[in-house]
Structures are given as C-alpha cells and as structure tokens.
Write a protein that holds these residues in place. Structure first.
Motif, PDB file in Angstrom:
ATOM      1  N   PRO A 142      -8.015 -37.796 -66.234  1.00 18.17           N
ATOM      2  CA  PRO A 142      -8.278 -35.947 -66.533  1.00 18.17           C
ATOM      3  C   PRO A 142      -9.420 -35.639 -65.718  1.00 18.17           C
ATOM      4  CG  PRO A 142      -7.824 -37.210 -68.696  1.00 18.17           C
ATOM      5  CD  PRO A 142      -8.136 -38.388 -67.745  1.00 18.17           C
ATOM      6  N   VAL A 143     -10.530 -36.237 -65.964  1.00 16.66           N
ATOM      7  CA  VAL A 143     -11.655 -36.075 -65.040  1.00 16.66           C
ATOM      8  C   VAL A 143     -11.401 -35.535 -63.655  1.00 16.66           C
ATOM      9  CG1 VAL A 143     -14.163 -36.293 -64.565  1.00 16.66           C
ATOM     10  CG2 VAL A 143     -13.013 -36.705 -66.890  1.00 16.66           C
ATOM     11  N   VAL A 144     -10.929 -36.908 -63.013  1.00 18.68           N
ATOM     12  CA  VAL A 144     -10.464 -36.875 -61.618  1.00 18.68           C
ATOM     13  C   VAL A 144      -9.586 -35.957 -61.356  1.00 18.68           C
ATOM     14  CG1 VAL A 144      -9.579 -38.551 -59.776  1.00 18.68           C
ATOM     15  CG2 VAL A 144     -11.199 -39.364 -61.531  1.00 18.68           C
ATOM     16  N   ILE A 145      -8.727 -35.548 -62.260  1.00 18.52           N
ATOM     17  CA  ILE A 145      -7.558 -34.872 -61.862  1.00 18.52           C
ATOM     18  C   ILE A 145      -8.144 -33.274 -61.925  1.00 18.52           C
ATOM     19  CG2 ILE A 145      -5.461 -33.731 -62.813  1.00 18.52           C
ATOM     20  CD1 ILE A 145      -4.755 -36.334 -63.622  1.00 18.52           C
ATOM     21  N   LEU A 146      -8.818 -32.906 -62.938  1.00 13.79           N
ATOM     22  CA  LEU A 146      -9.564 -31.683 -62.848  1.00 13.79           C
ATOM     23  C   LEU A 146     -10.388 -31.317 -61.721  1.00 13.79           C
ATOM     24  CD1 LEU A 146     -10.386 -31.599 -66.653  1.00 13.79           C
ATOM     25  CD2 LEU A 146      -8.516 -30.108 -65.630  1.00 13.79           C
ATOM     26  N   ALA A 147     -11.261 -32.537 -61.374  1.00 10.41           N
ATOM     27  CA  ALA A 147     -12.012 -32.127 -60.268  1.00 10.41           C
ATOM     28  C   ALA A 147     -11.245 -32.005 -58.997  1.00 10.41           C
ATOM     29  CB  ALA A 147     -13.036 -33.499 -60.016  1.00 10.41           C
ATOM     30  N   GLY A 148     -10.111 -32.951 -58.769  1.00  8.86           N
ATOM     31  CA  GLY A 148      -9.409 -32.795 -57.497  1.00  8.86           C
ATOM     32  C   GLY A 148      -8.593 -31.642 -57.605  1.00  8.86           C
ATOM     33  N   LEU A 149      -8.255 -30.755 -58.678  1.00  8.66           N
ATOM     34  CA  LEU A 149      -7.593 -29.417 -58.513  1.00  8.66           C
ATOM     35  C   LEU A 149      -8.746 -28.362 -58.137  1.00  8.66           C
ATOM     36  CD1 LEU A 149      -5.373 -29.455 -61.781  1.00  8.66           C
ATOM     37  CD2 LEU A 149      -4.782 -29.447 -59.444  1.00  8.66           C
ATOM     38  N   ALA A 150     -10.058 -28.720 -58.605  1.00 12.04           N
ATOM     39  CA  ALA A 150     -11.222 -27.816 -58.411  1.00 12.04           C
ATOM     40  C   ALA A 150     -11.470 -27.733 -56.891  1.00 12.04           C
ATOM     41  CB  ALA A 150     -12.419 -28.135 -59.112  1.00 12.04           C
ATOM     42  N   VAL A 151     -11.228 -28.789 -56.262  1.00 13.86           N
ATOM     43  CA  VAL A 151     -11.690 -29.088 -54.686  1.00 13.86           C
ATOM     44  C   VAL A 151     -10.516 -28.604 -53.799  1.00 13.86           C
ATOM     45  CG1 VAL A 151     -12.018 -30.616 -52.903  1.00 13.86           C
ATOM     46  CG2 VAL A 151     -13.119 -30.866 -55.143  1.00 13.86           C
ATOM     47  N   LEU A 152      -9.145 -28.705 -54.373  1.00 21.74           N
ATOM     48  CA  LEU A 152      -8.111 -28.144 -53.660  1.00 21.74           C
ATOM     49  C   LEU A 152      -8.065 -26.781 -53.679  1.00 21.74           C
ATOM     50  CD1 LEU A 152      -5.395 -30.867 -54.661  1.00 21.74           C
ATOM     51  CD2 LEU A 152      -6.276 -30.456 -52.490  1.00 21.74           C
ATOM     52  N   GLU A 153      -8.451 -26.165 -54.961  1.00 22.16           N
ATOM     53  CA  GLU A 153      -8.446 -24.513 -55.296  1.00 22.16           C
ATOM     54  C   GLU A 153      -9.672 -23.903 -54.239  1.00 22.16           C
ATOM     55  OE1 GLU A 153      -7.313 -22.734 -58.642  1.00 22.16           O
ATOM     56  OE2 GLU A 153      -5.936 -24.670 -59.252  1.00 22.16           O
ATOM     57  N   GLY A 154     -10.839 -24.768 -54.363  1.00 26.97           N
ATOM     58  CA  GLY A 154     -11.748 -24.183 -53.520  1.00 26.97           C
ATOM     59  C   GLY A 154     -11.276 -24.120 -52.166  1.00 26.97           C
ATOM     60  N   TYR A 155     -10.781 -25.114 -51.458  1.00 24.07           N
ATOM     61  CA  TYR A 155     -10.405 -25.127 -50.073  1.00 24.07           C
ATOM     62  C   TYR A 155      -9.335 -24.278 -49.911  1.00 24.07           C
ATOM     63  CZ  TYR A 155      -8.142 -26.366 -45.894  1.00 24.07           C
ATOM     64  OH  TYR A 155      -7.279 -26.655 -44.598  1.00 24.07           O
ATOM     65  N   ALA A 156      -8.361 -23.889 -50.715  1.00 26.91           N
ATOM     66  CA  ALA A 156      -7.424 -22.838 -50.505  1.00 26.91           C
ATOM     67  C   ALA A 156      -8.147 -21.459 -50.489  1.00 26.91           C
ATOM     68  CB  ALA A 156      -6.266 -23.108 -51.780  1.00 26.91           C
ATOM     69  N   ALA A 157      -9.172 -21.283 -51.523  1.00 27.61           N
ATOM     70  CA  ALA A 157      -9.638 -20.102 -51.356  1.00 27.61           C
ATOM     71  C   ALA A 157     -10.548 -19.851 -50.055  1.00 27.61           C
ATOM     72  CB  ALA A 157     -10.754 -20.053 -52.626  1.00 27.61           C
ATOM     73  N   ALA A 158     -11.334 -20.746 -49.548  1.00 24.77           N
ATOM     74  CA  ALA A 158     -11.888 -20.384 -48.406  1.00 24.77           C
ATOM     75  C   ALA A 158     -10.720 -20.181 -47.332  1.00 24.77           C
ATOM     76  CB  ALA A 158     -12.629 -21.584 -48.061  1.00 24.77           C
ATOM     77  N   ASN A 159      -9.846 -20.725 -47.017  1.00 22.67           N
ATOM     78  CA  ASN A 159      -8.504 -20.687 -45.950  1.00 22.67           C
ATOM     79  C   ASN A 159      -7.980 -19.458 -46.334  1.00 22.67           C
ATOM     80  OD1 ASN A 159      -7.032 -21.521 -44.194  1.00 22.67           O
ATOM     81  ND2 ASN A 159      -5.747 -22.644 -45.289  1.00 22.67           N
ATOM     82  N   THR A 160      -7.745 -19.043 -47.391  1.00 19.94           N
ATOM     83  CA  THR A 160      -7.124 -17.775 -47.768  1.00 19.94           C
ATOM     84  C   THR A 160      -7.736 -16.657 -47.464  1.00 19.94           C
ATOM     85  OG1 THR A 160      -5.761 -18.959 -49.469  1.00 19.94           O
ATOM     86  CG2 THR A 160      -5.647 -16.549 -49.314  1.00 19.94           C
TER      87      THR A 160
END
Length: 161
Positions: free
Chosen positions: A39-57
């Motif tokens: 769960p830690v890896v999944i939560l961290a992965g989601l945080a990275v993906l959403e951070g990337y989406a935020a910067a791109n958007t």
C-alpha cells in the motif's frame, strides 16, 4: 464544483486516526500480521502520477509554447480524480497516523518492526493529499485580465457584483 476543503480532509484524517487507534488498542496487536509495504508503494506511485498530471495540466491550460491545448473533459476527469484522491489520501493518512502513534507507544519487537512501514505509509498518504490538491488547483482556469473580458461578462458591467 467547490474546491476541496482542507477542514474536511483534516476531519476525515482525525476521525480515521481515532477509529484505528481504538481498534488497535482494543485488539491484541501481536495477533495482527506485519504491516505490508505494497500500500505504501501504491500511495507513493499515485502521488507521483498525480503530481506529474498537475504539472502537465497546468502548463497546458496556461497555453505555454510547445504544449497542445488540454481537452476540457480530461480536466473534468482530473478534478474528480483529485477530489477522490485527496479524501482517500486523508483517510489513509489518518489510518497510518493512528497505527504509527500506537506503534511508538508499544515496545514489542513486532511494533518496532512495523514502524518503518507505518511511517512510510503516513508520508506517502500525505504526499498523495498534497499532489491531489495540487492537481485540483492546476485544473482551474486562469483569471482573465480586465482587457481580455468579454463585453457581456458580469465583471465587465459597472455597478454589478
């Protein structure tokens, strides 16, 4: 849609932390399995993906050179994802905070071994909340300056608010 309220996220986290603390303190902790790292890896992965989406958007909405315009439906989907992720991250943060607090009081070997996973889960959950709030904020349309307003817009009419 209204922006996500920080107070709602804090209340969700505190409520979850209290429930988890009560459940762990009423159960025999040594009977529980070790805390998993997945769960830690999944939560961290989601945080990275959403951070990337935020910067791109953000850069696509701002119309920066070399970026194609963003699809409005994609932005709406990102807002829904961000709102859901912020709440889920707050709930997970509360759960991990309750577990982490209990583990630092408990002095057994099992508790000491679970502390790294609980602390990392708490950090990953908070990172997901921050990334989700950033994504939600990145999906906002920038404010128009006074010269760019259309003649019929509400702000352009004198005497109206």
């Amino acid at each position: 849609m209204e922006p996500t309220r920080i107070s709602a996220l804090v209340m969700a986290a505190l409520g979850t932390a209290a429930v988890v603390w009560l459940l762990i303190s009423s159960l025999y902790y040594r009977a529980l399995p070790p805390l998993p790292w997945l769960p830690v890896v999944i939560l961290a992965g989601l945080a990275v993906l959403e951070g990337y989406a935020a910067a791109n958007t953000r850069s696509r909405i701002a119309g920066r050179p070399g970026r194609e315009p963003v699809d409005p439906l994609l932005v709406a989907r990102f807002v829904v994802l961000a709102k859901a992720s912020a709440l889920a991250g707050a709930i997970f943060a509360g759960g991990y905070a309750g577990v982490t607090g209990w583990l630092f009081i408990e002095q057994t070997n099992a508790a000491v071994n679970d502390r790294p996973a609980a602390g990392a889960g708490l950090l990953a959950s908070v990172a997901l909340v921050v990334a989700a709030l950033w994504l939600e904020r990145s999906c906002r349309v920038p404010e128009e300056s006074g010269d760019e307003r259309e003649p019929g817009s509400r702000e352009g009419r004198p005497g109206r608010h």
